[in-house]
Scaffold this active site. Structure first.
Site, PDB file in Angstrom:
ATOM      1  CG  LEU A   9      -3.441 -14.192  74.319  1.00  0.00           C
ATOM      2  CD1 LEU A   9      -4.215 -15.309  73.664  1.00  0.00           C
ATOM      3  CD2 LEU A   9      -1.980 -14.569  74.469  1.00  0.00           C
ATOM      4  NE  ARG A  16     -11.335 -11.055  62.414  1.00  0.00           N
ATOM      5  CZ  ARG A  16     -11.659 -11.945  63.349  1.00  0.00           C
ATOM      6  NH1 ARG A  16     -12.887 -12.416  63.398  1.00  0.00           N
ATOM      7  NH2 ARG A  16     -10.758 -12.352  64.236  1.00  0.00           N
ATOM      8  CD  GLU A 157     -11.709 -20.897  67.655  1.00  0.00           C
ATOM      9  OE1 GLU A 157     -12.042 -19.787  67.225  1.00  0.00           O
ATOM     10  OE2 GLU A 157     -11.702 -21.178  68.874  1.00  0.00           O
TER      11      GLU A 157
HETATM   12  C1  UD1 Z   1     -10.795 -16.122  69.731  1.00  0.00           C
HETATM   13  C2  UD1 Z   1     -10.969 -17.582  70.153  1.00  0.00           C
HETATM   14  C3  UD1 Z   1     -12.453 -17.922  70.103  1.00  0.00           C
HETATM   15  C4  UD1 Z   1     -13.231 -16.979  71.001  1.00  0.00           C
HETATM   16  C5  UD1 Z   1     -12.959 -15.520  70.628  1.00  0.00           C
HETATM   17  C6  UD1 Z   1     -13.557 -14.630  71.689  1.00  0.00           C
HETATM   18  C7  UD1 Z   1      -8.947 -18.731  69.420  1.00  0.00           C
HETATM   19  C8  UD1 Z   1      -8.363 -19.671  68.423  1.00  0.00           C
HETATM   20  N1  UD1 Z   1     -10.234 -18.415  69.257  1.00  0.00           N
HETATM   21  O1  UD1 Z   1     -11.243 -15.987  68.384  1.00  0.00           O
HETATM   22  O2  UD1 Z   1     -12.654 -19.246  70.540  1.00  0.00           O
HETATM   23  O3  UD1 Z   1     -14.611 -17.259  70.891  1.00  0.00           O
HETATM   24  O4  UD1 Z   1     -11.536 -15.277  70.611  1.00  0.00           O
HETATM   25  O5  UD1 Z   1     -13.442 -13.295  71.354  1.00  0.00           O
HETATM   26  O6  UD1 Z   1      -8.267 -18.345  70.331  1.00  0.00           O
HETATM   27  N2  UD1 Z   1      -3.576 -13.208  69.056  1.00  0.00           N
HETATM   28  C9  UD1 Z   1      -2.214 -13.217  69.232  1.00  0.00           C
HETATM   29  N3  UD1 Z   1      -1.443 -13.865  68.321  1.00  0.00           N
HETATM   30  C10 UD1 Z   1      -1.961 -14.514  67.266  1.00  0.00           C
HETATM   31  C11 UD1 Z   1      -3.360 -14.521  67.085  1.00  0.00           C
HETATM   32  C12 UD1 Z   1      -4.149 -13.863  68.004  1.00  0.00           C
HETATM   33  O7  UD1 Z   1      -1.699 -12.622  70.182  1.00  0.00           O
HETATM   34  O8  UD1 Z   1      -1.171 -15.100  66.490  1.00  0.00           O
HETATM   35  C13 UD1 Z   1      -4.425 -12.482  70.030  1.00  0.00           C
HETATM   36  C14 UD1 Z   1      -5.184 -11.335  69.389  1.00  0.00           C
HETATM   37  O9  UD1 Z   1      -4.439 -10.125  69.479  1.00  0.00           O
HETATM   38  C15 UD1 Z   1      -6.453 -11.279  70.236  1.00  0.00           C
HETATM   39  C16 UD1 Z   1      -6.626 -12.709  70.709  1.00  0.00           C
HETATM   40  O10 UD1 Z   1      -5.383 -13.360  70.523  1.00  0.00           O
HETATM   41  O11 UD1 Z   1      -6.334 -10.434  71.358  1.00  0.00           O
HETATM   42  C17 UD1 Z   1      -7.703 -13.433  69.948  1.00  0.00           C
HETATM   43  O12 UD1 Z   1      -7.420 -13.386  68.549  1.00  0.00           O
HETATM   44  P1  UD1 Z   1      -8.562 -13.133  67.487  1.00  0.00           P
HETATM   45  O13 UD1 Z   1      -7.965 -13.243  66.135  1.00  0.00           O
HETATM   46  O14 UD1 Z   1      -9.340 -11.928  67.820  1.00  0.00           O
HETATM   47  O15 UD1 Z   1      -9.437 -14.455  67.753  1.00  0.00           O
HETATM   48  P2  UD1 Z   1     -10.951 -14.688  67.454  1.00  0.00           P
HETATM   49  O16 UD1 Z   1     -11.100 -15.122  66.040  1.00  0.00           O
HETATM   50  O17 UD1 Z   1     -11.764 -13.554  67.911  1.00  0.00           O
HETATM   51 CA    CA Z   2     -11.346 -11.576  68.838  1.00  0.00          CA
END
Ligand code: UD1
Ligand code: CA
Length: 467
Positions: A9, A16, A157
Site C-alpha cells: 500500500l 505528515r 485506531e
Molecule cells: C496504519 C494502520 C495502523 C497501524 C499502522 C502501522 C490502518 C487504518 N491503520 O496506520 O493500524 O498500526 O499503519 O504503521 O490501516 N494508504 C493507501 N491509501 C490510503 C491510505 C493509506 O494506500 O487511502 C497506504 C499508505 O501509503 C501507507 C499505508 O497505507 O503505506 C498505511 O497508511 P498510513 O496513513 O501510514 O496509516 P497509519 O496511520 O500509519
Molecule cells: Ca504509517
C-alpha cells in the site's frame, strides 16, 4: 507449495511528511522507503506484487519500470487502507493462494519475519494473520484488542480509541497475511464512519471474527522491525538505525570507520578491505571503492567508482571514475563525467568537469579543467585554466602526453597541444601548439631603471624618474 502474492500500500497522501515528494519515495540511506519494503518481499519470491499508488504517483511507477513482477493499481482518492486493498480485487478474483499485505512505510521489515508470518498463517490455517508487537509508546498505531483468552477481537485506531484502548501496548504493524477471496467480501462491508472518514483495513478484523473466520497473530519480540515512518522525525530516527547497521557491516568486513557517529554511507555503497574512512565523510549512491584507500576527512563521494590505494581528502566527487593510486584534494571538486587516471594527482582548489585526466598527470593547484582530454604524465602548473566557454557554446581542449604547462596559463578552447610540448607560464594560448615545441604567449617584460615612487596623497602614488 501454496501460491503467494503481495500487496504493497503506497497510495496514502503522506501528509505528515509535509512534502511534495510522495512519502514512500523519501530516501533512507540512499534507497527509497518503498524499495526497502519491496526488496524484503521480493526475496520470498511471490508470483506477483501489486503496488497501490495514488493518481499523481507516476514517479513511483518509474522506479520499478523494469520489474516484470510488479502490477500497479491506482487508488484515485485516498479513502483509506481498506479502500486501497480493494483496488486489487479485480486482479485476484480467481486467485486461491495466500496474500501478504504491507504498508510501504516500514523499511526495517525483514524477509525472515515475512517468511515466519506466511508459515504461521499456513500452519494455523488462518484467514488472516496479523504481525503485531509491543511498544512502550503505542501512540499513533492501531491497538490490538484481545479477549481474556487472548483471542484477537479487533484493532482500534488511535483516533477512535477510548482511554483504555489507547493504553494497549500491543500494536498493529500494518503487515498481514490473508486469504484474499475471503477478505474482499468483508472489505466491501467497511464503513467510513469514523474520525478520519476513511475505510480502515483494520476494521476487517472485527468483521472477520464476527463471521467466525480464524484470525491469528505473530507477535514480534523486537518492535524495531515494524517501526513506521510518518514524519521526518521518524525518518531521521530510523535512518540512524540503518546507518549504524551499514557501518557495523563495513567494519566487520575490514573497513576502518574512524568515527561512526560522523560518517554517512548509503546502503548500496561497497568498500574494499583496509580502506579507512575519516570523520565527516559522506558516501552516496552506487559508489564502489577499492581496497586500502584513505577517504576524508570532510569528503563527499556520490556515484563514483574508485580503485585501490586512492587518497581523497576534503573534496567533492560526483559520478567520477578514479583509478588506483590517484590522489585527490584537499579541496578538489570533481564534477560528473570526469575520470582520473592511475596515480594522477588532482590538488587543492582544482575543479575538473567532463574531462579525462591521464595516468600520472598532475593538476596540483588552483586549476579549472573542463571538457578536456589530458594524456599521460602531464604537468599542469598552478592556476592553469581551460577557457571552455565562449558565452554560447562549450569547446574542447586536448593535451598530449608529457606536456609541461607553466603556471597561470589560459588555454582558449577549442585547442590542441601536441605531446611533449612546453608552454611558458602566464601564456594565453589561442592557436594549436604542435608536439615537441615551446609556446610562449605573453607580453615582453619592460624594465625602466632608477625608478622611485613619489608620494602624492595618502591614497594615490605615482612613479618619478631621476634625471
Ligand atoms: C496504519 C494502520 C495502523 C497501524 C499502522 C502501522 C490502518 C487504518 N491503520 O496506520 O493500524 O498500526 O499503519 O504503521 O490501516 N494508504 C493507501 N491509501 C490510503 C491510505 C493509506 O494506500 O487511502 C497506504 C499508505 O501509503 C501507507 C499505508 O497505507 O503505506 C498505511 O497508511 P498510513 O496513513 O501510514 O496509516 P497509519 O496511520 O500509519
Ligand atoms: Ca504509517
Amino acid at each position: 507449495m501454496k501460491k503467494l502474492v503481495a500487496i504493497i500500500l503506497a497510495a496514502g497522501e503522506g501528509t505528515r511528511m509535509k512534502s511534495s515528494l510522495p512519502k514512500v519515495l523519501h530516501p533512507l540511506c540512499g534507497k527509497p522507503l518503498i524499495s526497502w519494503v519491496y526488496d524484503s518481499v521480493k526475496n520470498l519470491n511471490p508470483e506477483r506484487v501489486y503496488i497501490i499508488i495514488g493518481k499523481n504517483h507516476n514517479s513511483i511507477r518509474s522506479l520499478f519500470l523494469k520489474d516484470k513482477k510488479i502490477v500497479f493499481a491506482t487508488q484515485s482518492k485516498s479513502l483509506g487502507s481498506g479502500d486501497a486493498v480493494r483496488e486489487c480485487e479485480k486482479y485476484l478474483k480467481d486467485y486461491s493462494g495466500d496474500c501478504l499485505i504491507l504498508c510501504a512505510d516500514v523499511p526495517l521489515l525483514s524477509t525472515d519475519t515475512l517468511q515466519r508470518l506466511v508459515s504461521l498463517h499456513r500452519k494455523e490455517r488462518n484467514t488472516l494473520t496479523l504481525l503485531t508487537t509491543r511498544v512502550n509508546n503505542p501512540y499513533g498505531y492501531g491497538h490490538i484488542c484481545r479477549s481474556l483468552d487472548g483471542d484477537i477481537l479487533k484493532i482500534v485506531e488511535e483516533k477512535e480509541a477510548n482511554r483504555w484502548e489507547k493504553s494497549i501496548k500491543e500494536i498493529n504493524s500494518g503487515i498481514y497475511c490473508c486469504i484474499p477471496n475471503v477478505l474482499f467480501p468483508v472489505i466491501k462491508k467497511l464503513s467510513p464512519e469514523n474520525k478520519k472518514g476513511e475505510y480502515y483495513l483494520t476494521d476487517c478484523v472485527e468483521l472477520l471474527r464476527i463471521r467466525g473466520e480464524k484470525i491469528g497473530s505473530l507477535i514480534l519480540d523486537c518492535p524495531e522491525e515494524v517501526l513506521g515512518i510518518n514524519n521526518r522525525k521518524e525518518l531521521a530516527t530510523i535512518e540512524k538505525i540503518v546507518r549504524n547497521r551499514i557501518l557495523d557491516n563495513l567494519m566487520l568486513a575490514g573497513v576502518s570507520i574512524v568515527d561512526p557517529e560522523h560518517t554517512y554511507i548509503d546502503v548500496d555503497v561497497s568498500i574494499g578491505q583496509d580502506t579507512t574512512v575519516l570523520p565527516g565523510t559522506i558516501i552516496k549512491g552506487k559508489t564502489k571503492i577499492g581496497e586500502n584507500c584513505r577517504l576524508g576527512p570532510q569528503t563527499y563521494i556520490e556515484d563514483c567508482s574508485i580503485g585501490n590505494n586512492v587518497e581523497i581528502r576534503a573534496s567533492f566527487l560526483y559520478g567520477n571514475k578514479v583509478a588506483s593510486g590517484a590522489k585527490i584534494g584537499p579541496f578538489s571538486h570533481l564534477r560528473p563525467g570526469s575520470s582520473i587516471g592511475e596515480k594522477a594527482r588532482i590538488g587543492n582548489f582544482t575543479e575538473v568537469k567532463k574531462s579525462k585526466i591521464g595516468a600520472g598527470t598532475k593538476v596540483s593547484h588552483l586549476s579549472y579543467i573542463g571538457d578536456s582530454i589530458l594524456g599521460k604524465e602531464i604537468n599542469i602548473g598552478a592556476g592553469v585554466i581551460t577557457c571552455n566557454y565562449d558565452g554560447i557554446a562549450k569547446h574542447h581542449t586536448n593535451i598530449g602526453d608529457k606536456v609541461f604547462i607553466g603556471s597561470n596559463v589560459n588555454l582558449i578552447a577549442p585547442i590542441k597541444v601536441g605531446k611533449e610540448t612546453v608552454i611558458g607560464a602566464g601564456s594565453t594560448i589561442t592557436k594549436n601548439v604542435p608536439a615537441k615545441s615551446l609556446a610562449i604567449a605573453r607580453s615582453r617584460e619592460i624594465i625602466k631603471r632608477n625608478y622611485t615612487l613619489k608620494k602624492r596623497s595618502t591614497t594615490h602614488r605615482e612613479g618619478k624618474f631621476k634625471k
